[in-house]
Structures are given as C-alpha cells and as structure tokens.
Design an enzyme around this catalytic site. Structure first.
Site, mmCIF file in Angstrom:
data_model
loop_
_atom_site.group_PDB
_atom_site.id
_atom_site.type_symbol
_atom_site.label_atom_id
_atom_site.label_comp_id
_atom_site.label_asym_id
_atom_site.label_seq_id
_atom_site.Cartn_x
_atom_site.Cartn_y
_atom_site.Cartn_z
ATOM 1 N N HIS A 72 -2.300 -21.988 31.848
ATOM 2 C CA HIS A 72 -3.236 -21.786 30.740
ATOM 3 C C HIS A 72 -2.490 -21.234 29.532
ATOM 4 O O HIS A 72 -1.690 -20.321 29.663
ATOM 5 C CB HIS A 72 -4.340 -20.809 31.149
ATOM 6 C CG HIS A 72 -5.377 -21.428 32.041
ATOM 7 N ND1 HIS A 72 -6.576 -20.828 32.316
ATOM 8 C CD2 HIS A 72 -5.391 -22.615 32.701
ATOM 9 C CE1 HIS A 72 -7.297 -21.611 33.112
ATOM 10 N NE2 HIS A 72 -6.586 -22.694 33.371
ATOM 11 N N TYR A 201 -13.937 -14.687 28.552
ATOM 12 C CA TYR A 201 -14.318 -13.276 28.643
ATOM 13 C C TYR A 201 -15.424 -13.064 27.616
ATOM 14 O O TYR A 201 -15.175 -13.199 26.410
ATOM 15 C CB TYR A 201 -13.137 -12.370 28.307
ATOM 16 C CG TYR A 201 -12.055 -12.309 29.365
ATOM 17 C CD1 TYR A 201 -11.106 -13.315 29.504
ATOM 18 C CD2 TYR A 201 -11.976 -11.207 30.232
ATOM 19 C CE1 TYR A 201 -10.110 -13.243 30.466
ATOM 20 C CE2 TYR A 201 -10.976 -11.131 31.202
ATOM 21 C CZ TYR A 201 -10.057 -12.142 31.317
ATOM 22 O OH TYR A 201 -9.072 -12.062 32.271
ATOM 23 N N PRO A 294 -10.137 -4.938 37.082
ATOM 24 C CA PRO A 294 -9.616 -6.313 37.044
ATOM 25 C C PRO A 294 -9.662 -7.004 35.670
ATOM 26 O O PRO A 294 -9.112 -8.094 35.527
ATOM 27 C CB PRO A 294 -10.503 -7.063 38.043
ATOM 28 C CG PRO A 294 -11.731 -6.232 38.190
ATOM 29 C CD PRO A 294 -11.351 -4.820 37.905
ATOM 30 N N LYS A 298 -4.270 -7.512 35.890
ATOM 31 C CA LYS A 298 -2.948 -6.907 36.026
ATOM 32 C C LYS A 298 -2.564 -6.469 37.433
ATOM 33 O O LYS A 298 -1.377 -6.280 37.717
ATOM 34 C CB LYS A 298 -2.856 -5.669 35.103
ATOM 35 C CG LYS A 298 -2.729 -6.015 33.651
ATOM 36 C CD LYS A 298 -1.354 -6.590 33.342
ATOM 37 C CE LYS A 298 -1.340 -7.351 32.065
ATOM 38 N NZ LYS A 298 -0.901 -8.726 32.144
ATOM 39 N N TYR A 384 -1.426 -9.444 27.942
ATOM 40 C CA TYR A 384 -2.064 -10.279 28.967
ATOM 41 C C TYR A 384 -1.038 -11.208 29.607
ATOM 42 O O TYR A 384 -0.968 -11.334 30.830
ATOM 43 C CB TYR A 384 -3.218 -11.091 28.351
ATOM 44 C CG TYR A 384 -4.167 -11.690 29.365
ATOM 45 C CD1 TYR A 384 -3.773 -12.765 30.159
ATOM 46 C CD2 TYR A 384 -5.450 -11.196 29.548
ATOM 47 C CE1 TYR A 384 -4.633 -13.318 31.095
ATOM 48 C CE2 TYR A 384 -6.329 -11.743 30.482
ATOM 49 C CZ TYR A 384 -5.909 -12.803 31.244
ATOM 50 O OH TYR A 384 -6.762 -13.347 32.175
HETATM 51 P P1 RFL Z 1 -2.965 -5.222 48.967
HETATM 52 O O1 RFL Z 1 -3.084 -6.638 48.609
HETATM 53 O O2 RFL Z 1 -4.224 -4.411 49.062
HETATM 54 O O3 RFL Z 1 -2.160 -5.145 50.343
HETATM 55 C C1 RFL Z 1 -2.050 -3.941 51.069
HETATM 56 C C2 RFL Z 1 -1.968 -4.295 52.537
HETATM 57 O O4 RFL Z 1 -1.760 -3.117 53.312
HETATM 58 C C3 RFL Z 1 -2.538 -3.223 54.498
HETATM 59 N N1 RFL Z 1 -2.748 -1.893 55.082
HETATM 60 C C4 RFL Z 1 -2.026 -1.418 56.122
HETATM 61 N N2 RFL Z 1 -1.011 -1.928 56.832
HETATM 62 C C5 RFL Z 1 -0.501 -1.190 57.865
HETATM 63 N N3 RFL Z 1 -0.973 0.033 58.221
HETATM 64 C C6 RFL Z 1 -2.010 0.591 57.526
HETATM 65 N N4 RFL Z 1 -2.520 1.775 57.880
HETATM 66 C C7 RFL Z 1 -2.575 -0.140 56.421
HETATM 67 N N5 RFL Z 1 -3.573 0.101 55.545
HETATM 68 C C8 RFL Z 1 -3.666 -0.969 54.738
HETATM 69 C C9 RFL Z 1 -3.827 -3.874 53.985
HETATM 70 O O5 RFL Z 1 -4.578 -4.457 55.028
HETATM 71 C C10 RFL Z 1 -3.264 -4.912 53.020
HETATM 72 O O6 RFL Z 1 -3.021 -6.157 53.634
HETATM 73 O O7 RFL Z 1 -2.009 -4.445 47.946
HETATM 74 P P2 RFL Z 1 -0.734 -4.970 47.136
HETATM 75 O O8 RFL Z 1 0.182 -5.755 48.015
HETATM 76 O O9 RFL Z 1 -0.250 -3.790 46.404
HETATM 77 O O10 RFL Z 1 -1.343 -6.037 46.093
HETATM 78 C C11 RFL Z 1 -2.215 -5.614 45.085
HETATM 79 C C12 RFL Z 1 -3.219 -6.714 44.775
HETATM 80 O O11 RFL Z 1 -3.809 -7.171 45.971
HETATM 81 C C13 RFL Z 1 -4.304 -6.214 43.815
HETATM 82 O O12 RFL Z 1 -3.762 -5.411 42.798
HETATM 83 C C14 RFL Z 1 -5.019 -7.394 43.117
HETATM 84 O O13 RFL Z 1 -5.756 -8.143 44.046
HETATM 85 C C15 RFL Z 1 -5.922 -6.872 42.016
HETATM 86 N N6 RFL Z 1 -6.722 -7.926 41.381
HETATM 87 C C16 RFL Z 1 -6.170 -8.757 40.403
HETATM 88 N N7 RFL Z 1 -4.878 -8.646 40.065
HETATM 89 C C17 RFL Z 1 -4.328 -9.502 39.171
HETATM 90 O O14 RFL Z 1 -3.131 -9.393 38.868
HETATM 91 N N8 RFL Z 1 -5.040 -10.513 38.575
HETATM 92 C C18 RFL Z 1 -6.350 -10.669 38.859
HETATM 93 O O15 RFL Z 1 -6.938 -11.611 38.334
HETATM 94 C C19 RFL Z 1 -6.974 -9.767 39.774
HETATM 95 N N9 RFL Z 1 -8.249 -9.927 40.108
HETATM 96 C C20 RFL Z 1 -8.020 -8.137 41.777
HETATM 97 C C21 RFL Z 1 -8.774 -9.162 41.118
HETATM 98 C C22 RFL Z 1 -8.568 -7.395 42.810
HETATM 99 C C23 RFL Z 1 -9.846 -7.629 43.180
HETATM 100 N N10 RFL Z 1 -10.317 -6.820 44.258
HETATM 101 C C24 RFL Z 1 -11.264 -7.160 45.191
HETATM 102 C C25 RFL Z 1 -9.611 -5.582 44.586
HETATM 103 C C26 RFL Z 1 -10.065 -9.394 41.472
HETATM 104 C C27 RFL Z 1 -10.602 -8.644 42.508
HETATM 105 C C28 RFL Z 1 -11.996 -8.981 42.848
HETATM 106 C C1 PHB Z 2 -10.116 -14.009 38.881
HETATM 107 O O1 PHB Z 2 -9.937 -15.230 38.734
HETATM 108 O O2 PHB Z 2 -10.495 -13.533 39.955
HETATM 109 C C2 PHB Z 2 -9.906 -13.102 37.733
HETATM 110 C C3 PHB Z 2 -9.347 -13.605 36.582
HETATM 111 C C4 PHB Z 2 -9.140 -12.758 35.498
HETATM 112 C C5 PHB Z 2 -9.501 -11.447 35.591
HETATM 113 C C6 PHB Z 2 -10.046 -10.941 36.757
HETATM 114 C C7 PHB Z 2 -10.249 -11.775 37.838
HETATM 115 O O3 PHB Z 2 -9.329 -10.640 34.513
#
Ligand code: RFL
Ligand code: PHB
Length: 391
Positions: A72, A201, A294, A298, A384
């Site tokens: 994008h 957005y 979110p 980031k 971004y």
């Molecule tokens: P994770 O992915 O949470 O992985 C951590 C892992 O550790 C495990 N764990 C354990 N393992 C062993 N022993 C234990 N006691 C443990 N306790 C926990 C967990 O099961 C898990 O598998 O962290 P990591 O690797 O730091 O990655 C971070 C990302 O996952 C997170 O920042 C993003 O998903 C955030 N996020 C977004 N980030 C973006 O860059 N762009 C996005 O568009 C974006 N959208 C989002 C998001 C996060 C969301 N949610 C639900 C949190 C949208 C959503 C909806």
């Molecule tokens: C997503 O696709 O889940 C998403 C994209 C952009 C954001 C947050 C979530 O800022």
C-alpha cells in the site's frame, strides 16, 4: 537441557529472534504455552512497515509475503463527508504491506522447522531463575507433564503482555508507564472483498472506524465502542450499519460491501511500557516490554525492531563475551519504543471522540492540518511507514 539463549514465547518476537540468532551461529530453544495451531490462527496485526519487510527480505523470509501480501502506498484519513489520501511513497519514499500476523507466524514457523529449531509448544508453569548470574535458567512443565529445566547463557522474554518474564523483574529494578484509553475496538473479520484499495481511518461523531483487510476476499474492520461492551449486543446487522455510517457511505458514491462475519471480538486499548528492557541476563522484547494501542499499527513492527537489535547484542555477549551491545540494548530499543508509543497515542487521541465538544474540535483541527499540510502529512507518513531499523 542446555542452550545459549532460552527464548520464552513463540510469537513473532520469539520466532524471529531464534531465526536471527541461528543466522549468527547462536543456538536457542523456544518454549511456548499455547499449541502451534492456536498461535498460528490468532488474528492480530495486519500491517508491516517498510523496514520490517526489508528485514524479512534480507533473511530470505519474504517470498510468501511478496507473493500474497499487498503493498500500500498510504492510507485514507477522513472526517464525515471528506476522505483524504496520504501517500507515504510520495511523502517519504516508503510503503507498507498488508500481511496478516497469522501468515507471518506461519512463515516463521516453517523457516524454523526447515532449520531444525527446537520449539516446545504446550508448556506450563514457566519460571525464570538466577537472572543476575551468568547461568540463568528456565523451568517449566512440558506438554506431557514432565518437569524440565533449561540452562542458558541468556534468556529472551518474548512472552507478550501476560507472560512471566516482565513480572520476573523485581519492582525495585524497573519503572512502568501506563495509559488506559476510555474506549475499545470491536473488531470483525468478514468473508467479503474489501470495499477500499487502502486502509480507511475514519473520525466520526459516533466513534472511530477502520476499514482494513487481509486479502482480496477477506476484510478486517473495527468500530470504536465503550470498553465494557459485550460483543453479543452487536448483531451483524448493527455492526454493518454502524461501519457503513462511520466509514462514509455516500462519499463520492462510495458504499461498504457487507458479508458473512467469521470472527468478532472486543479489544481493550492501552499504552504500557516497562523499562529497562533488561534485568541481568534477562532481555525483554516485543509486547513483553511494551503495549501500544493498535491505531498506529506499530505493535508487531516494534517487536520485530526489538529483536533486530537484540540478536546481535546476544551474539556478541554469548559467543564473544563482549557485553557492550547487550549493555546498550535497552536504551537503544527504548528510543524507538517511545517514538512509536507517542505516534500510537497521537493517532489514537486524534481519531477517537470521547464526547467532549472541545476535544472533538481539536481532533478535527488536527486531522485537517494533517490532511492539508505537507509537514503534517509527512510526519504521519514517516512514523506510519516506519523509521529505519537500528536508528
Ligand atoms: P505475542 O505475539 O503476544 O507472543 C508472545 C507469546 O508468548 C507466549 N507465552 C508464553 N510462552 C511460554 N511460557 C509462558 N508462560 C508464556 N506466556 C505467554 C504467548 O502464548 C505468545 O505466543 O508477542 P510478540 O511476539 O511480542 O508480538 C507482538 C505482537 O503480537 C503484537 O504487538 C501485535 O499483534 C499488535 N497488533 C498490531 N501490530 C502491528 O504492528 N500492526 C497491526 O496492525 C496490529 N494490529 C495488534 C493489532 C494486536 C491486536 N491484538 C489483539 C492484541 C490488532 C489487534 C487486534
Ligand atoms: C489490522 O488490519 O488488523 C489493522 C490495521 C491497521 C491498524 C490496526 C489493525 O492500525
């Protein structure tokens, strides 16, 4: 068991770290509480920054992303009646990629399988010990119920926001910062082609809305809702009607295509940071050290940026006995973390009305400035699309 780096958590931070370490000749073992199927199906992030994509390419992890992801040029920002495109490529020469975290998680898993990486899924009772010595260890119960002990030269806490690593740092040895926002996101995944070519957005007096996507046939959309919202009170019809209104049905004849909703959940929004990101031989990376709302996309990218710094620091520490990079890891990582924390807070507070009429006018004024000023748009684009890694 003994390894050079014990990695707790097989999310993007943990798996990518094991990959980076292996390419520097450092052994690691990854332990994970969840099953592999669960970790690979968890619906989360969707946007990869330019520098994340470059890093994956440089590690030969970018083939599927290049084939199945979508580049994008920018995003749309809007207020009722007006949609404006912010073109990152024109403004800062960098694009972003739409690629689901589930897909990245699978790519990383396959790459680690191919390299013979030891990853133990389904562990429980993870505990960290002897962090202030040169031989820390992790104890846990394996999936088949056996007590295990993993000795290492260093431990990487990549266990997300609820893992034990962050909590293993004594209160006297760290500081935390937190902001809980007075709203949440209701997120849906739907089997319908996106109604837009790039993310929208939208500021709206009823609440923010975001139109994102996962593929040409799957859309991901979000609505601002009160934090205590029960997802059951939002029928599919109610969701599509609100999305359609907030996303601006009618702007230049635009309409939102509805389709079957396959996933629905409410996500709380907060900023959190724990520093330093190191305690003795424990190094925190990704969500284990920091959470961002979110809105700025980031979280995943910050996790990637952390491990890009951490891997060479651990390699120098455990292979060469040189502590300088490890000693500088937290400070270097935190500079970027705070930048992204600010950007995520800035995007979030600009786009989510809270019912305060004065704040709403300030939000609209800021939004219009970003859309009409080269300085404003460039600032958004630079943050971004992402700053260079290791900057
Ligand atoms: P994770 O992915 O949470 O992985 C951590 C892992 O550790 C495990 N764990 C354990 N393992 C062993 N022993 C234990 N006691 C443990 N306790 C926990 C967990 O099961 C898990 O598998 O962290 P990591 O690797 O730091 O990655 C971070 C990302 O996952 C997170 O920042 C993003 O998903 C955030 N996020 C977004 N980030 C973006 O860059 N762009 C996005 O568009 C974006 N959208 C989002 C998001 C996060 C969301 N949610 C639900 C949190 C949208 C959503 C909806
Ligand atoms: C997503 O696709 O889940 C998403 C994209 C952009 C954001 C947050 C979530 O800022």
């Amino acid at each position: 068991m003994r390894t050079q780096v014990a990695i707790i958590g097989a999310g993007p931070a943990g798996l990518l770290l094991s990959h980076l370490l292996a390419s520097d000749g450092v052994d690691s073992v990854v332990i994970e509480t969840r099953s592999r199927a669960y970790v690979e199906a968890r619906i989360r992030a969707g946007i990869l920054e330019h520098s994340t994509v470059e890093l994956l390419d440089s590690l030969r992890l970018g083939h599927t992303l290049r084939r199945e992801g979508h580049e994008h040029r920018g995003i749309y920002l809007q207020e009722p009646g007006t949609r404006h495109h912010i073109d990152f490529v024109d403004l800062v020469g960098r694009s972003v990629w739409v690629y689901g975290q589930t897909q990245l998680q699978r790519d990383l898993g396959q790459a680690r399988d191919a390299a013979g990486q030891q990853i133990e899924y389904g562990v429980s009772h993870t505990q960290l010990h002897d962090l202030t010595t040169d031989s820390p260890c992790v104890t846990y119960e394996s999936e088949d119920g056996r007590d295990q002990r993993l000795d290492a030269d260093a431990i990487a806490g990549c266990d997300g926001s609820f893992g034990p690593s962050r909590a293993a740092v004594p209160g006297s040895a760290h500081q935390t910062w937190e902001r809980v926002y007075p709203y949440a996101w209701l997120g849906i995944l739907a089997d319908v082609a996106p109604s837009t070519d790039e993310l929208i957005y939208a500021w709206h007096p009823d609440g923010f809305a975001l139109h994102s996507m996962r593929s040409p046939t799957v859309s991901r959309l979000y609505l601002q809702v009160p934090p205590e919202t029960d997802v059951e009170t939002w029928s599919d019809d109610r969701i599509w009607t609100a999305l359609s209104e907030r996303l601006g049905a009618g702007i230049d004849g635009w309409t939102l295509h509805a389709g079957p909703i396959t996933d629905k959940s409410v996500l709380p929004m907060r900023s959190f940071l724990q520093a330093p990101m190191r305690f003795g031989r424990l190094f925190l990376a990704g969500d284990a050290a920091h959470i961002v709302p979110p809105t700025g996309a980031k979280g995943l990218n910050l996790a990637v940026a952390d491990v890009a710094l951490l891997a060479p620091a651990l390699e120098a520490l455990v292979r060469k006995g040189k502590p300088a990079l490890a000693d500088g890891y937290s400070e270097a990582a935190l500079r970027r973390v705070w930048r992204c924390t600010h950007f995520s807070w800035w995007m979030t507070t600009m786009l989510h009305p809270t019912g305060d009429p004065f704040d709403e006018q300030l939000q609209l004024s800021q939004l219009r400035w970003v859309c009409s000023s080269a300085a404003g748009a460039t600032g958004l684009a630079e943050n971004y699309a992402g700053l260079p890694l290791r900057s």
